[in-house]
Motif scaffolding. Structure first.
Motif, PDB file in Angstrom:
ATOM      1  N   VAL A  93       0.863  -1.178   0.000  1.00  0.00           N
ATOM      2  CA  VAL A  93       0.000   0.000   0.000  1.00  0.00           C
ATOM      3  C   VAL A  93       0.908   1.239   0.000  1.00  0.00           C
ATOM      4  CG1 VAL A  93      -1.850   1.231   1.206  1.00  0.00           C
ATOM      5  CG2 VAL A  93      -1.765  -1.278   1.235  1.00  0.00           C
ATOM      6  N   LYS A 147       1.850   5.514  -0.195  1.00  0.00           N
ATOM      7  CA  LYS A 147       1.462   6.864   0.222  1.00  0.00           C
ATOM      8  C   LYS A 147       2.440   7.819  -0.460  1.00  0.00           C
ATOM      9  CE  LYS A 147       4.305   6.530   4.344  1.00  0.00           C
ATOM     10  NZ  LYS A 147       4.396   6.464   5.780  1.00  0.00           N
ATOM     11  N   ASP A 202      -8.160   0.236   0.245  1.00  0.00           N
ATOM     12  CA  ASP A 202      -7.251   1.152  -0.470  1.00  0.00           C
ATOM     13  C   ASP A 202      -7.245   0.888  -1.965  1.00  0.00           C
ATOM     14  OD1 ASP A 202      -5.640   2.823   1.500  1.00  0.00           O
ATOM     15  OD2 ASP A 202      -5.631   0.811   2.402  1.00  0.00           O
ATOM     16  N   SER A 239      -4.631   2.531  -3.775  1.00  0.00           N
ATOM     17  CA  SER A 239      -3.234   2.747  -4.143  1.00  0.00           C
ATOM     18  C   SER A 239      -2.355   1.617  -3.620  1.00  0.00           C
ATOM     19  CB  SER A 239      -2.749   4.077  -3.577  1.00  0.00           C
ATOM     20  OG  SER A 239      -3.664   5.084  -3.871  1.00  0.00           O
ATOM     21  N   TYR A 240      -2.417   0.496  -4.278  1.00  0.00           N
ATOM     22  CA  TYR A 240      -1.534  -0.600  -3.873  1.00  0.00           C
ATOM     23  C   TYR A 240      -0.971  -1.281  -5.117  1.00  0.00           C
ATOM     24  CZ  TYR A 240      -5.450  -3.649  -5.040  1.00  0.00           C
ATOM     25  OH  TYR A 240      -6.457  -4.289  -5.701  1.00  0.00           O
TER      26      TYR A 240
END
Lengths: 428, 187
Positions: free
Chosen positions: B82, B84, B103, B105-106
């Motif tokens: 994941v 950031k 999530d 965004s992985y």
């Protein structure tokens, strides 16, 4: 007599009453056919070369990577040659099914165009992925060409690709040992095409190359399944090498061109015997007795089983030690391996004695069959065995020199003897 | 003849479907994916079929993380990283064994794992988008640009790739060195 001269001479021979007009016609027909065949052969050769060159050129153009062109344009260029190739193969299927030149040329072109297409897509999107993945997808997308339209050369390219895939896959990871298991079913897919070619064109040059590439592929591919290097790897190689040596002896017909198998097998048999002729090689048995093989027991058993089964199969046409002694090397090596657990010197002596016996038998067979290459092979086996042992021994250089001179004289003497024998036979 | 035509048709379908599905997947990621900048350092090799490219080595791949003992990570196990954003660049938020549902965004990738002690394991990630293909002859120039863009004090290069991320997969959009895309450098 060259063919055109023979055909030119026919009217004269008829006039002189040496042959009848009917016989002259039949001779004419006999020699007219191969000329037509040779025209077909040229067409076939140029089709293969054309397909290969255009296809390879395409791959090189793709490899340049035309960054200035848009993604859409490059995508169209990726699919265009493939679509043309597919159209050509379809045309061959429908209209030129019986013409080998069309079958080979179009199939090779399509095969390479498919490679160019997937390479270009990979380039456009910067797709990661290793070479082995690329080769695997390419092979799977083109394997059908072996059957539709039934191209022999695309079969050779396919075998080359899956071997390359297997090699790159096996050596690809630093962390783990990964075996190219997919290589086996992908190779098995070739078997029906091999049988088809054996039945239809067993005596052709194309089939010779089919055998050569298949033999090289299996020789390399089979060695990619070991986990570690052991003495027993040599036994596995020997099993497979003996099977290779026996390929021409597992069927009756002598017109089938499978010579590449015994050629490669013979080299491997000698390589293993020379390797095992060193005393120090066997000491691994003392260091790691019993269960040091681990999972390598399976490739070992498989390769030995292939050797033993082929040996037994060949017994239908060949008695033990008939014609050549190479296949019996498997028995000798297995006996030596068993004895090495008791005494390493005995195992070493057995291998060296066998090498000398094998060399001597090959010389005798060479003389008997009036074959210079075979006689020289036998002499080479004897000489290399002696030379290797001399390098092992701590004796002075002068003595080594004398022995090498003696070996050289032996070579000269035997060759001159055979040539003289030939001359006498010709005069008689 | 009929079976030959059926086999031929199957081959044609496969030959179109495989590249087309790759295009479809990649185009969708480029359209709908979330962009992330990955700090990188390329080196210049060559592929026999796909031509010249630079291998991308990411800073993120050097991060060594302490793993939860209960996760029981194995070498080359599949993982979900994941992501950031920290100071404009992609960074690891956490690494999971199961595909995250909350999530977007992985990235799906493989991990390297090694034991420090009996009950503590270290892991690092191996990102899948590791190649950037270039026009023939530009690989070496790109490598030179990278060397020139190196900050002598921090020993860090001013280079990154923008990658679009969608449903665990990523497609490289651009390679940027010293604030300019590689295309801009080549002009």
């Amino acid at each position: 007599m060259p063919v055109p001269r023979l055909l030119d001479a026919l009217p004269e021979l008829v006039r002189e009453g040496l042959i009848t007009a009917d016989q002259a016609d039949r001779i004419h027909m006999r020699y007219a056919a191969p000329q037509e065949q040779s025209g077909n052969r040229m067409l076939l050769l140029f089709s293969i070369l054309g397909g290969l060159l255009i296809g390879l050129g395409l791959i090189l153009v793709v490899a340049h990577n035309w960054e200035d062109l848009s993604r859409t344009t490059r995508t169209v260029f990726a699919f265009l040659p493939m679509a043309i190739g597919q159209g050509l193969v379809l045309f061959t299927l429908l209209k030129k099914r019986a013409v080998a030149g069309w079958k080979e040329g179009t199939a090779i072109f399509l095969m390479l165009a498919v490679g160019a297409c997937i390479a270009l897509i990979s380039q456009i999107y910067h797709t990661g992925g290793e070479l082995h993945e690329f080769l695997l997808v390419w092979s799977l997308l083109t394997v059908a060409l072996l059957y539709v339209p039934g191209s022999l050369v695309s079969g050779l390219l396919y075998i080359g690709m899956i071997t390359w895939y297997a090699g790159v896959y096996r050596t690809g990871s630093w962390h783990t040992v990964q075996h190219p298991w997919l290589y086996l079913p992908m190779l098995a897919v070739v078997i029906p095409a091999y049988v088809r070619e054996l039945r239809r064109n067993g005596s052709s040059t194309g089939f010779f190359w089919f055998n050569a590439i298949a033999a090289i592929s299996i020789a390399i591919g089979s060695q990619l399944f070991w986990f570690d290097g052991h003495l027993e790897v040599a036994l596995g190689i020997m099993g497979l090498a003996v099977a290779f040596c026996l390929v021409p002896l597992t069927y009756r017909s002598r017109t089938v061109r499978t010579g590449a198998w015994p050629f490669l097998g013979g080299i491997a048999v000698l390589g293993v015997l020379f390797f095992l002729s060193y005393h120090d090689i066997w000491t691994e048995i003392k260091r790691e007795p019993g269960d040091h093989l681990g999972p390598d027991i399976w490739p070992l058993i498989t390769m030995l089983a292939i050797g033993i089964v082929t040996y037994v199969l060949a017994l239908r046409w060949r008695k033990p030690m008939q014609a050549t002694w190479f296949p019996e090397s498997l028995v000798i090596v297995l006996v030596a391996y068993g004895l090495a657990y008791v005494s390493i010197p005995v195992a070493t002596v057995i291998i060296n004695a066998w090498l000398l016996a094998l060399g001597l038998h090959t010389v005798i067979t060479g003389l008997h069959l009036d074959s210079l290459p075979r006689m020289n092979l036998g002499l080479a086996i004897i000489s290399v065995t002696i030379a290797l042992r001399f390098f092992d021994l701590d004796i002075n250089d002068a003595l080594k020199g004398v022995v090498f001179i003696a070996l050289g004289i032996g070579f000269l003497f035997m060759n001159m003897r055979l040539l003289k024998q030939r001359k006498m036979a010709t005069h008689a | 003849m009929r079976s030959a035509l059926i086999l031929f048709a199957a081959m044609i379908i496969a030959q179109w479907f495989v590249p087309w599905s790759s295009i479809h997947r990649n185009e969708r990621i480029l359209r709908e994916g979330i962009p992330f900048n990955f700090r990188t350092a390329p080196i210049d090799p060559h592929d026999p079929f796909r031509g010249e490219y630079v291998i991308l080595r990411y800073d993120m791949e050097d991060d060594q993380l302490f793993a939860e003992p209960e996760a029981n990570w194995q070498q080359e196990q599949r993982a979900y990283v994941v992501l950031k954003t920290v100071d404009g660049y992609a960074a690891i938020d956490r690494v999971e064994t199961e595909e995250p549902s909350a999530d977007k965004s992985y990235i799906r990738c493989h991990i390297n794992a090694w034991n420090m002690t009996e009950d503590s394991t270290m892991i690092s990630i191996d990102l899948p988008f590791d190649r950037y293909y270039l026009e023939e002859g530009r690989g070496h120039r790109t490598e030179q640009l990278m060397t020139e863009s190196m900050d002598t004090e921090s020993r860090q290069m001013d280079a990154y790739v923008t990658v679009r991320i969608l449903e665990g997969k990523g497609v490289i959009e651009e390679l940027v060195i010293g604030g300019k895309t590689i295309r801009e450098w080549e002009k």
